[in-house]
Motif scaffolding. Structure first.
Motif, PDB file in Angstrom:
ATOM      1  N   ARG A  81     -18.986  -1.466  -2.273  1.00 19.26           N
ATOM      2  CA  ARG A  81     -18.452  -2.002  -3.526  1.00 19.26           C
ATOM      3  C   ARG A  81     -19.517  -1.938  -4.621  1.00 19.26           C
ATOM      4  O   ARG A  81     -19.670  -2.874  -5.399  1.00 19.26           O
ATOM      5  CB  ARG A  81     -18.014  -3.457  -3.345  1.00 19.26           C
ATOM      6  CG  ARG A  81     -16.675  -3.645  -2.653  1.00 19.26           C
ATOM      7  CD  ARG A  81     -16.616  -5.026  -2.059  1.00 19.26           C
ATOM      8  NE  ARG A  81     -17.607  -5.179  -1.002  1.00 19.26           N
ATOM      9  CZ  ARG A  81     -18.099  -6.344  -0.605  1.00 19.26           C
ATOM     10  NH1 ARG A  81     -17.712  -7.454  -1.200  1.00 19.26           N
ATOM     11  NH2 ARG A  81     -18.987  -6.401   0.363  1.00 19.26           N
TER      12      ARG A  81
ATOM     13  N   SER B 227      -8.383 -11.485   8.201  1.00 24.86           N
ATOM     14  CA  SER B 227      -8.188 -10.890   6.884  1.00 24.86           C
ATOM     15  C   SER B 227      -7.228  -9.716   6.941  1.00 24.86           C
ATOM     16  O   SER B 227      -7.033  -9.105   7.992  1.00 24.86           O
ATOM     17  CB  SER B 227      -9.524 -10.453   6.296  1.00 24.86           C
ATOM     18  OG  SER B 227     -10.206  -9.652   7.213  1.00 24.86           O
TER      19      SER B 227
ATOM     20  N   GLN C 218      -4.025 -12.983   4.525  1.00 19.54           N
ATOM     21  CA  GLN C 218      -3.576 -11.616   4.214  1.00 19.54           C
ATOM     22  C   GLN C 218      -4.504 -10.900   3.240  1.00 19.54           C
ATOM     23  O   GLN C 218      -4.440  -9.692   3.088  1.00 19.54           O
ATOM     24  CB  GLN C 218      -2.181 -11.678   3.585  1.00 19.54           C
ATOM     25  CG  GLN C 218      -1.130 -12.189   4.561  1.00 19.54           C
ATOM     26  CD  GLN C 218       0.179 -12.455   3.857  1.00 19.54           C
ATOM     27  OE1 GLN C 218       0.512 -11.810   2.876  1.00 19.54           O
ATOM     28  NE2 GLN C 218       0.937 -13.412   4.368  1.00 19.54           N
ATOM     29  N   LYS C 219      -5.341 -11.655   2.605  1.00 21.32           N
ATOM     30  CA  LYS C 219      -6.287 -11.036   1.659  1.00 21.32           C
ATOM     31  C   LYS C 219      -7.288 -10.178   2.417  1.00 21.32           C
ATOM     32  O   LYS C 219      -7.637 -10.479   3.548  1.00 21.32           O
ATOM     33  CB  LYS C 219      -7.062 -12.123   0.906  1.00 21.32           C
ATOM     34  CG  LYS C 219      -6.292 -12.829  -0.191  1.00 21.32           C
ATOM     35  CD  LYS C 219      -7.190 -13.918  -0.764  1.00 21.32           C
ATOM     36  CE  LYS C 219      -6.459 -14.801  -1.738  1.00 21.32           C
ATOM     37  NZ  LYS C 219      -6.405 -14.273  -3.091  1.00 21.32           N
ATOM     38  N   THR C 220      -7.789  -9.146   1.745  1.00 19.92           N
ATOM     39  CA  THR C 220      -8.819  -8.340   2.395  1.00 19.92           C
ATOM     40  C   THR C 220     -10.119  -9.131   2.421  1.00 19.92           C
ATOM     41  O   THR C 220     -10.293 -10.093   1.679  1.00 19.92           O
ATOM     42  CB  THR C 220      -9.080  -7.020   1.628  1.00 19.92           C
ATOM     43  OG1 THR C 220      -9.648  -7.361   0.364  1.00 19.92           O
ATOM     44  CG2 THR C 220      -7.814  -6.216   1.431  1.00 19.92           C
TER      45      THR C 220
ATOM     46  N   VAL D  26      -5.327  -6.022   5.222  1.00 20.91           N
ATOM     47  CA  VAL D  26      -5.765  -4.664   4.896  1.00 20.91           C
ATOM     48  C   VAL D  26      -5.591  -4.376   3.409  1.00 20.91           C
ATOM     49  O   VAL D  26      -6.446  -3.782   2.778  1.00 20.91           O
ATOM     50  CB  VAL D  26      -4.976  -3.631   5.734  1.00 20.91           C
ATOM     51  CG1 VAL D  26      -5.407  -2.206   5.392  1.00 20.91           C
ATOM     52  CG2 VAL D  26      -5.163  -3.907   7.214  1.00 20.91           C
ATOM     53  N   ASP D  27      -4.479  -4.813   2.864  1.00 20.08           N
ATOM     54  CA  ASP D  27      -4.273  -4.638   1.432  1.00 20.08           C
ATOM     55  C   ASP D  27      -3.350  -5.745   0.920  1.00 20.08           C
ATOM     56  O   ASP D  27      -2.973  -6.640   1.675  1.00 20.08           O
ATOM     57  CB  ASP D  27      -3.730  -3.245   1.110  1.00 20.08           C
ATOM     58  CG  ASP D  27      -2.465  -2.946   1.889  1.00 20.08           C
ATOM     59  OD1 ASP D  27      -1.665  -3.882   2.091  1.00 20.08           O
ATOM     60  OD2 ASP D  27      -2.288  -1.787   2.306  1.00 20.08           O
ATOM     61  N   ASN D  28      -2.957  -5.666  -0.328  1.00 20.02           N
ATOM     62  CA  ASN D  28      -2.243  -6.801  -0.916  1.00 20.02           C
ATOM     63  C   ASN D  28      -0.726  -6.582  -1.039  1.00 20.02           C
ATOM     64  O   ASN D  28      -0.071  -7.230  -1.832  1.00 20.02           O
ATOM     65  CB  ASN D  28      -2.857  -7.154  -2.271  1.00 20.02           C
ATOM     66  CG  ASN D  28      -2.697  -6.020  -3.272  1.00 20.02           C
ATOM     67  OD1 ASN D  28      -1.992  -5.051  -2.990  1.00 20.02           O
ATOM     68  ND2 ASN D  28      -3.335  -6.142  -4.423  1.00 20.02           N
ATOM     69  N   ARG D  29      -0.169  -5.635  -0.210  1.00 17.92           N
ATOM     70  CA  ARG D  29       1.251  -5.300  -0.406  1.00 17.92           C
ATOM     71  C   ARG D  29       2.187  -6.484  -0.124  1.00 17.92           C
ATOM     72  O   ARG D  29       3.290  -6.525  -0.612  1.00 17.92           O
ATOM     73  CB  ARG D  29       1.627  -4.083   0.445  1.00 17.92           C
ATOM     74  CG  ARG D  29       1.746  -4.342   1.936  1.00 17.92           C
ATOM     75  CD  ARG D  29       2.078  -3.063   2.674  1.00 17.92           C
ATOM     76  NE  ARG D  29       0.938  -2.132   2.634  1.00 17.92           N
ATOM     77  CZ  ARG D  29       1.025  -0.854   2.936  1.00 17.92           C
ATOM     78  NH1 ARG D  29       2.170  -0.308   3.241  1.00 17.92           N
ATOM     79  NH2 ARG D  29      -0.056  -0.087   2.912  1.00 17.92           N
TER      80      ARG D  29
ATOM     81  N   ALA E 220     -11.589  -9.346  -0.932  1.00 17.50           N
ATOM     82  CA  ALA E 220     -10.886 -10.260  -1.832  1.00 17.50           C
ATOM     83  C   ALA E 220     -11.207 -11.707  -1.472  1.00 17.50           C
ATOM     84  O   ALA E 220     -11.319 -12.565  -2.337  1.00 17.50           O
ATOM     85  CB  ALA E 220      -9.383 -10.013  -1.770  1.00 17.50           C
TER      86      ALA E 220
END
Lengths: 308, 498
Positions: free
Chosen positions: B475, B140, B187-189, B142-145, B192
């Motif tokens: 969350r 997974s 790539q999604k966290t 870290v962020d969606n950049r 996510a």
């Protein structure tokens, strides 16, 4: 006398709600004598803003009728769990009717349910538990404060509820519940509910429900994590409910009349439309209301695989 | 167990015995033909009348699952079942009973949609969570950049998925193929990814859990699916209604209700077979859609009596404690409601639980099929079958006139004021009344009347704010959507007038 079994006439030993106004009502125990502050028994007189009276005068009066006081009057009402919750002597912070209702509803309680409660506190919720499980169920309620447990036990006795409740002085975190019958529901209102989860697993029957009441979200977080870790709880959900009690009032908002021309308007000023036409009935929310009470978490206990 | 459901009477008398015979725990009653059960798949919930020879449908199109219910028959509640593609011999022997369903609804029963249920050997929590277990090859981000929405991430096309289904590949395997062939999923966290799976569970979920219907489940179910049907009565409001009406065993309650029978069901549940619940309604067909879902026994139904409000008009007028104006008003209500076409009422009568919703969405073959037979074959109790005839009504009128009730509930489509005027005088002194209404204005009218007459004290008009909280590590927050209104309650205590 019992909170549950209703009798139309007030008898000695009853608990009566003396209703002066919406925000002014008191529970009165109808006895000849009462204990004063120094522990001596004295004649039972009750002081209100409309003067005092001898409590024994209530005997023989009909519930739901007017009772005359020296400088006014009040209504004498049969006690209910809801009236008791509003008037009971606070020994702790208590749970109020909106939360109580949701707790009992969410736990799917009905006559015959076996319920475990910790802690007892001031017994506000306990009364409603007993009313729901009566006449074939039972409430086991525990408090780690010995005096509080004793006071609650005494109250249940006076309210004619003792056949359906067992009050224990016990620290459930260290000692568990020690209830032999598998319970349909466990309710926890204590600072660290997550530490009690293993005891809950031992006490609930398969499909039984757990409910915790916690004011802080951190408590909820830890509790839910403990429940998930245990691997034996499903349908975990957290809710909160707040009730708003509105008052009903008439209001008048002046309406300005633009239909008149300047000549017609005698004073040369804007004239309001007739007052009666501007009157309306509306709901007025209270100036202040509860913003938070507690988070109510439910979970269903399903250990392993059933034998069938 | 299924063999014992030949007649309604058998069903009622043997229900407790069957539980023991079926090898279930002493307290545990199980799933069998003719009983209402709650079926859950992930977030999706259905309440159905169980019939082992039928299917329940989840999803639509390429991912539709017609799941044969047979595998669950005779088991206890709260077990996990895995739905897997039906083996060829089952497909061959399965005759969709959709011939019975309405001709204008073309039921597309395709062999690759047919699934069978198998009891999971894992504990329920493990079975449910299994769906969220990702293959080891998945990592997974870290962020969606670096994630771009350019429709190139997914290599699988619709026909690829359909061909997998045609080969009998399980839903879970199809989902894994979709995930592994996605360029961006890695790539999604983690969070996510979980959210994605939660969404996909609606389509690819293959774990079913059966639950026993309860008032809290029914209330929630109706409010979410069809709030109009239950007059916008939210579960928290219903919970308070039961409290303020002081419902408990051995009490005698007067209830005006046309809210799917939900209130009457809730009161019966709290009476546990002791006491009385006089259900007042307009017309001869009281609403009972929610009530039948509770699988009440004859014992549970014993407190229930029915009263067509019309009989309060024709009955002993001199005994009435209301003025002629009030009676006239009741008559108007009666006239209005009787204009409703009869067929609609009858349909409501036999249409239970989710049926009508599914019909609308046209996605539940189970219910389409069941609806036809429901009324004739599977009415859970003789008591519920009894027609609300003249004799019953006269008995109820007599009971109404001679009883001092312990509480009054009004929850209906009609304006509550005239109902309150007619029913409130039947209460014993110092007992509660509670009126539910979706709007505050009619309750204000009731409030003003009660206050003017001086026959109510401790009268409050309340409404609630109710919110669900998502609790997940790191969350936790209130759920994104909430219900803005759960209706209004007016409650108070009946006292002797001035």
């Amino acid at each position: 006398m019992s909170f549950i079994e209703r009798n139309p006439i007030i008898k000695e030993g009853d608990t009566v709600i003396l209703f002066l106004s919406v925000n002014n009502h008191y529970p009165i125990e109808v006895t000849k004598y009462k204990k004063n502050k120094s522990g001596n028994y004295v004649e039972n007189k009750f002081q209100t803003i409309y003067g005092h009276f001898d409590v024994m005068e209530l005997v023989g009066k009909k519930y739901g009728t007017k009772f005359h006081l020296p400088r006014g009057w009040a209504y004498v009402l049969h006690p209910t769990c809801e009236l008791w919750t509003k008037t009971l002597p606070h020994r702790t912070q208590i749970i109020y009717t909106p939360d109580i209702s949701l707790i009992i509803f969410g736990l799917d309680l009905a006559p015959g349910s076996i319920v475990i409660e910790a802690g007892t506190g001031s017994g506000s919720l306990s009364h409603a538990f007993i009313r729901t499980v009566y006449p074939t169920g039972h409430l086991y309620t525990f408090d780690f404060h010995e005096k509080r447990a004793d006071q609650a036990r005494e109250e249940f006795q006076k309210h004619g509820l003792n056949s359906w409740v067992t009050v224990g002085h016990r620290d459930v975190i260290s000692d568990g519940f020690d209830v032999e019958k598998p319970a349909d529901a466990v309710f926890l209102d204590l600072p660290k509910p997550w530490e009690v989860v293993p005891h809950v697993q031992r006490s609930l029957k398969r499909g039984g429900k757990l409910c915790t009441f916690s004011p802080c979200i951190e408590q909820v977080q830890k509790t839910v994590e403990a429940l998930k870790r245990s691997g034996e709880f499903v349908m975990i959900k957290t809710q909160e409910v707040l009730q708003r009690s509105n008052s009903i009032q008439y209001r008048i908002l002046t309406s300005l009349d633009f239909s008149l021309d300047e000549a017609e308007s005698a004073s040369g000023k804007l004239v309001p439309i007739k007052k009666e036409q501007c009157k309306f009935r509306t709901l007025i929310p209270p100036p202040q209301s509860a913003g938070h009470t507690g988070y109510i978490t439910f979970a269903t206990f399903v250990p392993g695989v059933s034998s069938s | 167990m299924a063999s014992e459901t030949n007649s309604n009477e058998d069903l009622v008398t043997s229900s407790s015995a069957t539980a023991a015979v079926g090898g279930l725990g002493a307290d545990e009653d199980g799933i069998c033909d003719g009983k209402y059960v709650v079926v859950e798949r992930g977030d999706q919930q259905r309440i159905i009348l169980f019939k082992s020879n039928q299917t329940i449908t989840f999803g639509k199109g390429a991912t539709q699952q017609d799941i044969l219910l047979k595998g669950a028959s005779g088991t206890g509640f709260l077990n996990a079942f895995k739905a897997s593609p039906a083996p060829p011999e089952v497909i061959a022997s399965h005759k969709p009973s959709s011939n019975n369903s309405k001709p204008w609804k073309k039921s597309k029963v395709r062999p690759q949609n047919l699934f069978v249920l198998e009891r999971s050997t894992d504990p329920i929590v493990k079975s449910i969570n299994e769906f969220y277990q990702l293959p080891d090859t998945i990592s997974s981000g870290v962020d969606n950049r670096n994630i771009h929405d350019d429709n190139t991430s997914q290599a699988m096309k619709k026909h690829d998925i359909e061909s997998l289904r045609g080969q009998g590949v399980s839903s879970k395997e199809i989902l894994e193929t979709i995930i592994t062939s996605s360029k961006s999923f890695n790539q999604k966290t983690e969070f996510a990814q979980e959210k994605y799976l939660k969404k996909k569970e609606k389509i690819y979920g293959d774990v079913l859990v059966f639950r026993k219907p309860s008032i809290s489940i029914l209330s929630d179910y109706y409010f979410k699916r069809d709030p109009v049907k239950v007059l916008g009565l939210r579960p928290d409001t219903l919970s308070q209604l039961l409290s303020y009406a002081n419902i408990h065993a051995h009490g005698k309650y007067l209830i005006f209700e046309n809210c799917c029978g939900l209130i009457v069901a809730a009161v019966l549940n709290r009476l546990g077979g002791h006491g009385a619940a006089l259900h007042c309604h307009i017309g001869s067909n009281p609403q009972r859609q929610a009530l039948v879902c509770m699988n009440f026994t004859d014992e549970d139904l014993k407190p229930m009596m029915n009263l067509d409000m019309l009989y309060l008009l024709r009955g002993n007028v001199e005994k009435m404690e209301v003025g002629p104006d009030d009676i006239a008003a009741v008559a108007v209500v009666e006239a209005e409601s009787s204009e409703e076409p009869k067929t609609k009422k009858q349909k409501l009568e036999c249409d239970a639980g989710s049926d009508s919703d599914d019909e609308k969405n046209g996605k539940d073959s189970y219910n389409e099929q069941s609806e036809v037979e429901e009324e004739t074959t599977f009415v859970t109790s003789r008591r519920l079958m009894a027609s609300n005839n003249k004799e019953d009504n006269e008995t109820s009128v007599a009971y109404f006139n001679e009883t001092e009730f312990d509480g009054l509930i009004i929850c209906g489509k009609e304006h509550p004021l005239t109902l309150l005027q007619r029913l409130l005088p039947r209460l014993a002194l110092s007992t509660p009344f509670v009126i539910y209404c979706q709007y505050p204005e009619p309750l204000m009218d009731c409030y003003v009347w009660v206050k003017e007459k001086g026959i109510g004290i401790n009268v409050h008009l309340v409404d609630n704010w109710f919110r669900n909280i998502q609790v997940e590590t790191e969350r936790t927050h209130p759920e994104i959507n909430m219900s803005p209104s759960g209706g209004y309650l007016l409650y108070g205590t009946y006292i002797v007038g001035t």
